[in-house]
Structure formats: structure tokens, C-alpha cells
Design a protein around this motif. Sequence first.
Motif, PDB file in Angstrom:
ATOM      1  N   LEU A 158     -37.496 -68.289  57.151  1.00  0.00           N
ATOM      2  CA  LEU A 158     -38.402 -67.461  56.368  1.00  0.00           C
ATOM      3  C   LEU A 158     -37.967 -66.014  56.555  1.00  0.00           C
ATOM      4  CD1 LEU A 158     -40.836 -67.961  54.524  1.00  0.00           C
ATOM      5  CD2 LEU A 158     -42.332 -67.465  56.472  1.00  0.00           C
ATOM      6  N   ARG A 159     -37.417 -65.405  55.504  1.00  0.00           N
ATOM      7  CA  ARG A 159     -36.864 -64.054  55.574  1.00  0.00           C
ATOM      8  C   ARG A 159     -37.816 -63.030  54.968  1.00  0.00           C
ATOM      9  NH1 ARG A 159     -32.580 -65.200  58.942  1.00  0.00           N
ATOM     10  NH2 ARG A 159     -31.217 -66.789  58.060  1.00  0.00           N
ATOM     11  N   PRO A 160     -37.782 -61.781  55.442  1.00  0.00           N
ATOM     12  CA  PRO A 160     -37.040 -61.287  56.601  1.00  0.00           C
ATOM     13  C   PRO A 160     -37.550 -61.915  57.902  1.00  0.00           C
ATOM     14  CG  PRO A 160     -37.808 -59.467  55.234  1.00  0.00           C
ATOM     15  CD  PRO A 160     -38.516 -60.702  54.763  1.00  0.00           C
ATOM     16  N   ASP A 161     -36.630 -62.100  58.830  1.00  0.00           N
ATOM     17  CA  ASP A 161     -36.950 -62.758  60.091  1.00  0.00           C
ATOM     18  C   ASP A 161     -36.538 -61.837  61.241  1.00  0.00           C
ATOM     19  OD1 ASP A 161     -37.617 -64.564  62.027  1.00  0.00           O
ATOM     20  OD2 ASP A 161     -35.817 -65.791  61.777  1.00  0.00           O
ATOM     21  N   VAL A 162     -37.357 -60.810  61.461  1.00  0.00           N
ATOM     22  CA  VAL A 162     -37.015 -59.779  62.441  1.00  0.00           C
ATOM     23  C   VAL A 162     -36.894 -60.369  63.844  1.00  0.00           C
ATOM     24  CG1 VAL A 162     -37.712 -57.589  63.476  1.00  0.00           C
ATOM     25  CG2 VAL A 162     -38.145 -58.022  61.047  1.00  0.00           C
ATOM     26  N   GLU A 192     -50.309 -64.889  57.370  1.00  0.00           N
ATOM     27  CA  GLU A 192     -51.331 -64.572  56.372  1.00  0.00           C
ATOM     28  C   GLU A 192     -50.738 -64.670  54.971  1.00  0.00           C
ATOM     29  OE1 GLU A 192     -54.502 -64.115  56.815  1.00  0.00           O
ATOM     30  OE2 GLU A 192     -54.398 -64.225  59.013  1.00  0.00           O
ATOM     31  N   LEU A 193     -51.575 -65.051  54.026  1.00  0.00           N
ATOM     32  CA  LEU A 193     -51.126 -65.223  52.652  1.00  0.00           C
ATOM     33  C   LEU A 193     -50.571 -63.920  52.078  1.00  0.00           C
ATOM     34  CD1 LEU A 193     -50.922 -67.202  50.270  1.00  0.00           C
ATOM     35  CD2 LEU A 193     -53.211 -66.480  49.564  1.00  0.00           C
ATOM     36  N   SER A 194     -51.201 -62.794  52.384  1.00  0.00           N
ATOM     37  CA  SER A 194     -50.759 -61.502  51.861  1.00  0.00           C
ATOM     38  C   SER A 194     -49.361 -61.148  52.372  1.00  0.00           C
ATOM     39  CB  SER A 194     -51.753 -60.397  52.237  1.00  0.00           C
ATOM     40  OG  SER A 194     -51.913 -60.342  53.652  1.00  0.00           O
ATOM     41  N   THR A 195     -49.077 -61.508  53.619  1.00  0.00           N
ATOM     42  CA  THR A 195     -47.745 -61.250  54.188  1.00  0.00           C
ATOM     43  C   THR A 195     -46.702 -62.180  53.609  1.00  0.00           C
ATOM     44  OG1 THR A 195     -48.801 -60.592  56.266  1.00  0.00           O
ATOM     45  CG2 THR A 195     -46.446 -61.065  56.348  1.00  0.00           C
ATOM     46  N   LEU A 196     -47.091 -63.409  53.337  1.00  0.00           N
ATOM     47  CA  LEU A 196     -46.169 -64.405  52.815  1.00  0.00           C
ATOM     48  C   LEU A 196     -45.646 -64.035  51.427  1.00  0.00           C
ATOM     49  CD1 LEU A 196     -45.047 -67.159  53.736  1.00  0.00           C
ATOM     50  CD2 LEU A 196     -46.890 -68.240  52.434  1.00  0.00           C
ATOM     51  N   ALA A 197     -46.426 -63.239  50.697  1.00  0.00           N
ATOM     52  CA  ALA A 197     -46.043 -62.877  49.334  1.00  0.00           C
ATOM     53  C   ALA A 197     -44.731 -62.103  49.269  1.00  0.00           C
ATOM     54  CB  ALA A 197     -47.167 -62.062  48.683  1.00  0.00           C
ATOM     55  N   SER A 198     -44.361 -61.436  50.357  1.00  0.00           N
ATOM     56  CA  SER A 198     -43.127 -60.643  50.371  1.00  0.00           C
ATOM     57  C   SER A 198     -41.975 -61.367  51.084  1.00  0.00           C
ATOM     58  CB  SER A 198     -43.371 -59.295  51.061  1.00  0.00           C
ATOM     59  OG  SER A 198     -43.791 -59.485  52.406  1.00  0.00           O
ATOM     60  N   LYS A 199     -42.190 -62.625  51.450  1.00  0.00           N
ATOM     61  CA  LYS A 199     -41.182 -63.390  52.171  1.00  0.00           C
ATOM     62  C   LYS A 199     -40.345 -64.257  51.219  1.00  0.00           C
ATOM     63  CE  LYS A 199     -42.381 -62.297  56.474  1.00  0.00           C
ATOM     64  NZ  LYS A 199     -41.455 -61.719  57.474  1.00  0.00           N
ATOM     65  N   GLY A 235     -38.720 -67.591  46.501  1.00  0.00           N
ATOM     66  CA  GLY A 235     -39.416 -66.350  46.804  1.00  0.00           C
ATOM     67  C   GLY A 235     -39.581 -65.509  45.566  1.00  0.00           C
ATOM     68  N   PRO A 236     -40.113 -64.284  45.721  1.00  0.00           N
ATOM     69  CA  PRO A 236     -40.355 -63.415  44.561  1.00  0.00           C
ATOM     70  C   PRO A 236     -39.077 -62.999  43.845  1.00  0.00           C
ATOM     71  CG  PRO A 236     -40.703 -62.234  46.624  1.00  0.00           C
ATOM     72  CD  PRO A 236     -40.557 -63.676  46.980  1.00  0.00           C
ATOM     73  N   GLY A 237     -37.942 -63.028  44.537  1.00  0.00           N
ATOM     74  CA  GLY A 237     -36.686 -62.638  43.902  1.00  0.00           C
ATOM     75  C   GLY A 237     -35.857 -63.802  43.405  1.00  0.00           C
ATOM     76  N   ALA A 238     -36.389 -65.019  43.484  1.00  0.00           N
ATOM     77  CA  ALA A 238     -35.654 -66.202  43.037  1.00  0.00           C
ATOM     78  C   ALA A 238     -35.705 -66.329  41.520  1.00  0.00           C
ATOM     79  CB  ALA A 238     -36.231 -67.451  43.705  1.00  0.00           C
ATOM     80  N   ARG A 239     -35.010 -67.330  41.001  1.00  0.00           N
ATOM     81  CA  ARG A 239     -34.956 -67.534  39.554  1.00  0.00           C
ATOM     82  C   ARG A 239     -35.635 -68.838  39.161  1.00  0.00           C
ATOM     83  NH1 ARG A 239     -29.120 -67.215  37.220  1.00  0.00           N
ATOM     84  NH2 ARG A 239     -30.362 -67.248  35.311  1.00  0.00           N
ATOM     85  N   ARG A 240     -36.172 -68.839  37.965  1.00  0.00           N
ATOM     86  CA  ARG A 240     -36.696 -70.036  37.310  1.00  0.00           C
ATOM     87  C   ARG A 240     -37.604 -70.884  38.208  1.00  0.00           C
ATOM     88  NH1 ARG A 240     -31.269 -71.900  33.910  1.00  0.00           N
ATOM     89  NH2 ARG A 240     -31.276 -70.145  32.452  1.00  0.00           N
ATOM     90  N   GLU A 241     -37.221 -72.158  38.416  1.00  0.00           N
ATOM     91  CA  GLU A 241     -38.090 -73.084  39.136  1.00  0.00           C
ATOM     92  C   GLU A 241     -38.362 -72.647  40.570  1.00  0.00           C
ATOM     93  OE1 GLU A 241     -39.870 -75.898  38.475  1.00  0.00           O
ATOM     94  OE2 GLU A 241     -39.542 -75.363  36.381  1.00  0.00           O
ATOM     95  N   ALA A 242     -37.372 -72.053  41.218  1.00  0.00           N
ATOM     96  CA  ALA A 242     -37.557 -71.624  42.605  1.00  0.00           C
ATOM     97  C   ALA A 242     -38.617 -70.529  42.703  1.00  0.00           C
ATOM     98  CB  ALA A 242     -36.230 -71.136  43.180  1.00  0.00           C
ATOM     99  N   HIS A 276     -42.129 -72.129  41.754  1.00  0.00           N
ATOM    100  CA  HIS A 276     -42.666 -72.961  42.823  1.00  0.00           C
ATOM    101  C   HIS A 276     -43.321 -72.091  43.899  1.00  0.00           C
ATOM    102  CE1 HIS A 276     -41.864 -76.661  45.633  1.00  0.00           C
ATOM    103  NE2 HIS A 276     -43.150 -76.419  45.463  1.00  0.00           N
ATOM    104  N   TRP A 277     -42.637 -71.014  44.272  1.00  0.00           N
ATOM    105  CA  TRP A 277     -43.161 -70.093  45.277  1.00  0.00           C
ATOM    106  C   TRP A 277     -44.445 -69.417  44.794  1.00  0.00           C
ATOM    107  CZ3 TRP A 277     -42.191 -69.581  50.241  1.00  0.00           C
ATOM    108  CH2 TRP A 277     -42.613 -68.415  50.911  1.00  0.00           C
ATOM    109  N   SER A 278     -44.414 -68.956  43.567  1.00  0.00           N
ATOM    110  CA  SER A 278     -45.574 -68.272  42.993  1.00  0.00           C
ATOM    111  C   SER A 278     -46.776 -69.205  42.886  1.00  0.00           C
ATOM    112  CB  SER A 278     -45.217 -67.708  41.614  1.00  0.00           C
ATOM    113  OG  SER A 278     -46.341 -67.134  40.988  1.00  0.00           O
ATOM    114  N   ASP A 279     -46.563 -70.431  42.427  1.00  0.00           N
ATOM    115  CA  ASP A 279     -47.660 -71.399  42.290  1.00  0.00           C
ATOM    116  C   ASP A 279     -48.259 -71.744  43.648  1.00  0.00           C
ATOM    117  OD1 ASP A 279     -47.230 -71.403  39.599  1.00  0.00           O
ATOM    118  OD2 ASP A 279     -46.213 -73.347  39.532  1.00  0.00           O
ATOM    119  N   CYS A 280     -47.403 -71.806  44.672  1.00  0.00           N
ATOM    120  CA  CYS A 280     -47.897 -72.109  46.025  1.00  0.00           C
ATOM    121  C   CYS A 280     -48.848 -71.020  46.509  1.00  0.00           C
ATOM    122  CB  CYS A 280     -46.719 -72.251  46.984  1.00  0.00           C
ATOM    123  SG  CYS A 280     -47.183 -72.374  48.719  1.00  0.00           S
ATOM    124  N   LEU A 281     -48.502 -69.759  46.267  1.00  0.00           N
ATOM    125  CA  LEU A 281     -49.347 -68.650  46.722  1.00  0.00           C
ATOM    126  C   LEU A 281     -50.634 -68.550  45.913  1.00  0.00           C
ATOM    127  CD1 LEU A 281     -46.654 -65.868  47.353  1.00  0.00           C
ATOM    128  CD2 LEU A 281     -47.526 -67.621  48.925  1.00  0.00           C
TER     129      LEU A 281
END
Length: 347
Positions: free
Chosen positions: A242-246, A274-281, A305-312, A315-320
Amino acid sequence: ALGTLEFDLLYDQASCTLHCSILRAKPDPACGSAPNLRLPPASVGLGDMYCEHFVPTPKANKLKTKTQRNTLNPVWNEDLTYSGITDDDITHKVLRISVCDEDKLSHNEFIGEIRVPLRRLKPSQKKHFNICLERQVPVCAGLRGTTGRGPWGDQVSRTFSLPPQLASPSSMSVALRGISCYLKELEQVEQGPGLLEERGRILLSLSYSSRRRGLLVGIVRCAHLAAMDVNGYSDPYVKTYLRPDVDKKSKHKTCVKKKTLNPEFNEEFFYEMELSTLASKTLEVTVWDYDIGKSNDFIGGVALGPGARREARKHWSDCLQQPDAALERWHTLTSQLPPAAGALPSA
């Protein structure tokens, strides 16, 4: 003018599968003479709707019928099934069916091919085809040809040069699928070095748990993985980050499945967040081939993630947006290794 190939196609939207029933091939006077229709096995591969988009490569796992010997009218009646086919595939890709003559002592000889845009299929409705084979390969360096319209109205490139002979099957991987591999190599050259290879499919489950306050990632199974070992198989396992992974604590890894291109994992990993933090991962999922005594081979990966394309991305957006709902979807694995993953140990 090489004869006809008869087959059925069925897209099962609910199970994300494409069923291809290869029936028979025969010389057809309507297509002209067919002197080259002999001893042909049929091999099936997914390609892109247009040359500039995704094209499978020789490493991708293709499906192949049995070989019918000593006949000009081969009858197969075989069902070949692709798993992990999405609506996006149906919209953008074509099915390529190639027929070739198998020769164990020499070179497999290409006979002809058919390309069917998958957009012609309707979910859960079987469609019957009886189409003339064409000796058609893309134009690339060293081949001269013209551009025109294909049987479905799509722009295609034609050449008047026959493909050179393949190297001996004994010098290649067991996963070789005859001339279809050669054709896809030509398309790779045409696309240039930046072309991404498809390395298979992976079925992932995502669910954000409001009660546990975290993301539950399910690694369900993979299908049609690339064969990385000389025996024509791989020993696959999956890693997630799960990135970023400091703090570098987000790594999870499944068990290894031996000698298979269609592994079933059914493993789950949990990320407390938290869900709000996950939105930027971004969730990075990579599949590897386990090797003893040397570095493990990268098979393919996908990022959600938010920078992925199409189905990826969807899928991320629908999960959140749908907490506590378990969402299972197929994703395409490509040859692009995330920079961060490339720096990680191979274990």
C-alpha cells in the motif's frame, strides 16, 4: 483464399469468461482453393482492437486445440475458455484465431487466421461464425504492404510477403503456440520497445470494513499467467503493498503455488487505516515466479488507486464509496514493474 473456419463464441458476463467452441475447418469454393489446409491445429489468442493498443506477446498463455492428423477437413469440436474477461475487454479487444500445420521434425507452418472484434458479442448470447481464413500479418520493417478495411470495417494492414519460418519447436518453450507467437512478435516490433505485455489476469476482492477501520484485500486467483519456467509453467505467488509506504510495513505475500498458470490462493490481507487516508493511497499487486537458488522472476503487476486507469481506478473508487461491500473484479497483469517494487528484495 484458404478455406473456412467454423466456431461459436459466448461471453458470460456474470462469470467473466469467454467461451470459444472451435468446430471445424474445410476448403470452401466461395473462398477459392485451399491447397494449404492440411494437418492444422488451431490456436486462440486475445489481441487489441487496434494495433496501437494492447497486444498479447509470446509469453502470454494462449489456448490451443488438439492436432487433427492427415486431413483437409479437420473437426475439433473443442471448447476453449478464457477467464477474467471484462466488459472493457469486450469493448476494446479482438479475438485472433490462427490455424497452422504442425510439423514435429521441422517448422510449424502458418495457414491462415481470423480476427473477430469482441464488441460484436452480446452477453449470454452464443454467436455462430463461419468465416474465410485470411493470410494476414501486420506491416512492419522489412515487409511491404497496403492499408485497407477488414471484414468488420476496422482498418487493417496487409502484406504480400509470407511470414518466415519459425524456429524449431524443440528450441522454444513448451508454451509455444506456433505461428500466433510469431505474429504477435511482429506487432511488438511495430509498436516499439514501450509496449506493455499482458502477463495474465488476477481476481481481487476489496472491502473497506467500517467496524475494523481498515481495508481487506482478497487475493482470489489468477488465470492464464505467463509461463516463466522451461517446463511451460510457473510457481506463482502474489505480493501486495500500500503506497506510499513510509514505514515499509505494508508488504503482504501469499503462499507459493507449484507448477500452475491458473493458481487459486483465496487469501486475505488487512490494512488498518482510516477511509479518508486510504483515498490517497495506491494498492500495488505483483505476481512472481518462485525460483530456488536464484532471483524470483517478475510475472506481472497491477496498481489500484486514484491514479490508475479504467477498471483498476473504478474498482478502487467503488470500494471507497461502498464501505462494507465486498467487491470482486478481474484485472489485467502487465509487464510494467512499479519502480518501488523493482527495488524490493525478490523474496
